[in-house]
Design a protein around this motif. Structure first.
Motif, PDB file in Angstrom:
ATOM      1  N   UNK A 180       2.559  -1.231  24.302  1.00 32.05           N
ATOM      2  CA  UNK A 180       1.531  -0.742  23.404  1.00 32.05           C
ATOM      3  C   UNK A 180       2.353  -0.030  22.521  1.00 32.05           C
ATOM      4  N   UNK A 181       3.197   0.771  22.778  1.00 29.47           N
ATOM      5  CA  UNK A 181       4.041   1.619  21.713  1.00 29.47           C
ATOM      6  C   UNK A 181       4.687   0.626  20.487  1.00 29.47           C
ATOM      7  N   UNK A 182       5.431  -0.533  21.071  1.00 28.52           N
ATOM      8  CA  UNK A 182       6.103  -1.373  20.099  1.00 28.52           C
ATOM      9  C   UNK A 182       5.254  -1.884  19.370  1.00 28.52           C
ATOM     10  N   UNK A 183       3.753  -2.237  19.768  1.00 27.69           N
ATOM     11  CA  UNK A 183       2.657  -2.896  18.922  1.00 27.69           C
ATOM     12  C   UNK A 183       2.202  -1.919  17.840  1.00 27.69           C
ATOM     13  N   UNK A 184       2.209  -0.590  18.132  1.00 29.28           N
ATOM     14  CA  UNK A 184       1.836   0.347  17.357  1.00 29.28           C
ATOM     15  C   UNK A 184       2.958   0.596  16.326  1.00 29.28           C
ATOM     16  N   UNK A 185       4.254   0.504  16.591  1.00 26.28           N
ATOM     17  CA  UNK A 185       5.436   0.769  15.609  1.00 26.28           C
ATOM     18  C   UNK A 185       5.284  -0.213  14.527  1.00 26.28           C
ATOM     19  N   UNK A 186       4.860  -1.657  15.247  1.00 24.98           N
ATOM     20  CA  UNK A 186       4.892  -2.977  14.154  1.00 24.98           C
ATOM     21  C   UNK A 186       3.693  -2.776  13.533  1.00 24.98           C
ATOM     22  N   UNK A 187       2.551  -2.376  13.932  1.00 19.41           N
ATOM     23  CA  UNK A 187       1.521  -2.071  13.079  1.00 19.41           C
ATOM     24  C   UNK A 187       1.611  -1.305  12.069  1.00 19.41           C
ATOM     25  N   UNK A 188       2.220  -0.160  12.330  1.00 23.06           N
ATOM     26  CA  UNK A 188       2.340   1.088  11.271  1.00 23.06           C
ATOM     27  C   UNK A 188       3.444   0.256   9.817  1.00 23.06           C
ATOM     28  N   UNK A 189       4.427  -0.379  10.529  1.00 20.17           N
ATOM     29  CA  UNK A 189       5.390  -0.895   9.386  1.00 20.17           C
ATOM     30  C   UNK A 189       4.566  -1.960   8.682  1.00 20.17           C
ATOM     31  N   UNK A 190       3.640  -2.574   9.201  1.00 15.86           N
ATOM     32  CA  UNK A 190       2.756  -3.528   8.374  1.00 15.86           C
ATOM     33  C   UNK A 190       1.762  -3.034   7.527  1.00 15.86           C
ATOM     34  N   UNK A 191       1.255  -1.574   7.943  1.00 17.44           N
ATOM     35  CA  UNK A 191       0.353  -0.929   7.075  1.00 17.44           C
ATOM     36  C   UNK A 191       1.156  -0.105   5.984  1.00 17.44           C
ATOM     37  N   UNK A 192       2.245  -0.018   6.022  1.00 16.94           N
ATOM     38  CA  UNK A 192       2.798   0.862   4.878  1.00 16.94           C
ATOM     39  C   UNK A 192       2.884   0.262   3.524  1.00 16.94           C
ATOM     40  N   UNK A 193       2.832  -1.579   3.368  1.00 14.52           N
ATOM     41  CA  UNK A 193       2.750  -1.746   2.125  1.00 14.52           C
ATOM     42  C   UNK A 193       1.333  -1.860   1.510  1.00 14.52           C
ATOM     43  N   UNK A 194       0.357  -1.327   2.453  1.00 14.25           N
ATOM     44  CA  UNK A 194      -0.728  -1.198   1.784  1.00 14.25           C
ATOM     45  C   UNK A 194      -1.126   0.559   1.726  1.00 14.25           C
ATOM     46  N   UNK A 195      -0.538   1.328   2.526  1.00 19.45           N
ATOM     47  CA  UNK A 195      -1.031   2.786   2.337  1.00 19.45           C
ATOM     48  C   UNK A 195      -0.680   3.331   0.775  1.00 19.45           C
ATOM     49  N   UNK A 196       0.408   3.272   0.463  1.00 16.77           N
ATOM     50  CA  UNK A 196       0.865   3.698  -0.881  1.00 16.77           C
ATOM     51  C   UNK A 196      -0.038   3.171  -2.086  1.00 16.77           C
ATOM     52  N   UNK A 197      -0.127   1.836  -2.265  1.00 13.46           N
ATOM     53  CA  UNK A 197      -0.863   1.281  -3.246  1.00 13.46           C
ATOM     54  C   UNK A 197      -2.424   1.887  -3.047  1.00 13.46           C
ATOM     55  N   UNK A 198      -3.055   2.059  -1.817  1.00 10.55           N
ATOM     56  CA  UNK A 198      -4.309   2.384  -1.678  1.00 10.55           C
ATOM     57  C   UNK A 198      -4.371   3.863  -2.010  1.00 10.55           C
ATOM     58  N   UNK A 199      -3.433   4.528  -1.666  1.00 10.43           N
ATOM     59  CA  UNK A 199      -3.408   6.108  -1.973  1.00 10.43           C
ATOM     60  C   UNK A 199      -3.549   6.396  -3.519  1.00 10.43           C
ATOM     61  N   UNK A 200      -2.774   5.869  -4.149  1.00 11.29           N
ATOM     62  CA  UNK A 200      -3.012   5.926  -5.741  1.00 11.29           C
ATOM     63  C   UNK A 200      -3.879   5.309  -6.552  1.00 11.29           C
ATOM     64  N   UNK A 201      -4.645   4.325  -5.755  1.00 16.40           N
ATOM     65  CA  UNK A 201      -5.615   3.593  -6.524  1.00 16.40           C
ATOM     66  C   UNK A 201      -7.184   4.104  -6.040  1.00 16.40           C
ATOM     67  N   UNK A 202      -7.296   4.763  -4.940  1.00 15.18           N
ATOM     68  CA  UNK A 202      -8.599   4.966  -4.487  1.00 15.18           C
ATOM     69  C   UNK A 202      -8.605   6.353  -4.071  1.00 15.18           C
ATOM     70  N   UNK A 203      -9.814   7.031  -4.198  1.00 15.76           N
ATOM     71  CA  UNK A 203      -9.882   8.479  -3.732  1.00 15.76           C
ATOM     72  C   UNK A 203     -10.440   8.303  -2.099  1.00 15.76           C
ATOM     73  N   UNK A 204      -9.431   8.452  -1.186  1.00 12.62           N
ATOM     74  CA  UNK A 204      -9.761   8.576   0.200  1.00 12.62           C
ATOM     75  C   UNK A 204      -9.301   9.605   0.803  1.00 12.62           C
ATOM     76  N   UNK A 205      -9.988  10.013   2.112  1.00 11.47           N
ATOM     77  CA  UNK A 205      -9.291  11.108   2.863  1.00 11.47           C
ATOM     78  C   UNK A 205      -8.302  10.539   3.612  1.00 11.47           C
TER      79      UNK A 205
END
Length: 315
Positions: A180-205
């Motif tokens: 579970x911990x390793x899966x969460x680690x992998x998922x966070x690594x895969x989320x990072x390529x989307x997090x910063x572009x989404x942050x600067x392009x959309x107004x989200x909490x």
């Protein structure tokens, strides 16, 4: 416009091809942008390297410390192997703890670079220094939150492997929390390529930012995993060079990251993020344009991934 204004704002972009010459898909657009902005990538990379210097210096300091271990003398002892592994584990823990502040400070600069790369990946102009600075200032809180979480992820993953991994040898039940911990680690690594572009392009909490990144990265797991593997190839080469003691390989990869590495990875992530947002976000936002930078009136198969076989919905 004076010379200092041109240095700060850059020069306005010029379209040098007709609408029908525009690329049909994101892959073609990526290589077109890469060719047009290859030297600009160096400028963006140098702006990021300033914030990544503590990470680079701390890493090389610890590598030098590990290489200074007298392995032959330790292995000659009665419990040589155990002592050597213990010494290396100690350096690894020290390196991971030191990474926390080193990685935490990189978030705002990643947001600034993500804005510039987002525009380039959509074939839009970006004022290099001013847009970087503006995105840095307007997104630094959320970006810092993302980078702080990222800084703690390696420590949590290592702790889980050490603790649950040791217990798993005597109880198979402990394999479950480890996975579970390793899966969460992998998922966070895969989320990072989307997090910063989404942050600067959309107004989200912040929580909506993380939630949407999780859902979209889950839906595009193979593509994001492939992108992560591709961008980690230089790291793998660097590790092999360190293991083999090849100074030329270490120097080449180090120069690659100082000049291009961070910015090139951001451009790859921005291209993928634009594709993902065209699928899951932009069609549901009034006024949002789908397929920016691509030839108009293309089917969704061309706008997004080649493996998508669904037809574009009638507007």
């Amino acid at each position: 416009m004076g010379i200092f204004d041109r240095l700060y704002y850059g020069k306005a972009g010029k379209r040098d091809y007709s609408e029908m010459d525009m690329p049909k898909n994101r892959v073609s657009l990526f290589f077109m942008v890469l060719k047009d902005h290859i030297f600009d990538l160096v400028k963006v990379n140098l702006m990021q390297v300033i914030f990544w210097l503590p990470f680079l210096l701390w890493t090389y300091i610890n590598l030098a410390a590990v290489q200074s271990i007298d392995a032959e003398t330790i292995l000659a002892g009665e419990n040589g192997t155990r002592e050597l592994l213990g010494a290396m584990a100690g350096y690894l823990v020290m390196w991971l703890l030191g990474l926390i502040p080193c990685l935490a400070i990189t978030g705002p600069s990643s947001a600034g670079a993500a804005y510039v790369m987002r525009n380039w990946a959509r074939d839009q102009h970006a004022f290099l220094f001013s847009d970087f600075k503006d995105a840095f200032k307007s997104n630094w809180k959320q970006a810092l939150g993302i980078s702080v979480i990222t800084a703690f992820v390696p420590v949590v993953a290592y702790t889980a492997v050490s603790y649950y991994g040791g217990m798993a040898s005597s109880s198979l039940v402990m394999v479950v929390p480890l996975i579970l911990v390793l899966s969460a680690t992998l998922m966070w690594a895969l989320m990072l390529p989307l997090l910063y572009p989404m942050m600067i392009g959309y107004e989200l909490r912040f929580k909506d930012l993380v939630k949407n990144a999780f859902l979209m990265s889950s839906a595009r797991l193979p593509q994001l995993l492939l992108a992560r593997i591709v961008t980690l190839i230089p790291i793998a080469i660097l590790l092999m060079g360190i293991y083999a003691g090849n100074g030329i390989v270490i120097l080449v990869i180090s120069l690659y990251y100082v000049l291009f590495g961070f910015a090139l990875s951001r451009l790859v992530y921005a291209s993928i993020a634009n594709s993902v947002f065209d699928r899951y976000l932009n069609p549901h936002i009034e006024g949002a344009v789908v397929g920016q930078g691509l030839r108009p009136h293309m089917d969704e198969d061309d706008l997004l991934d080649d493996d998508d076989e669904e037809d574009e919905e009638d507007e």
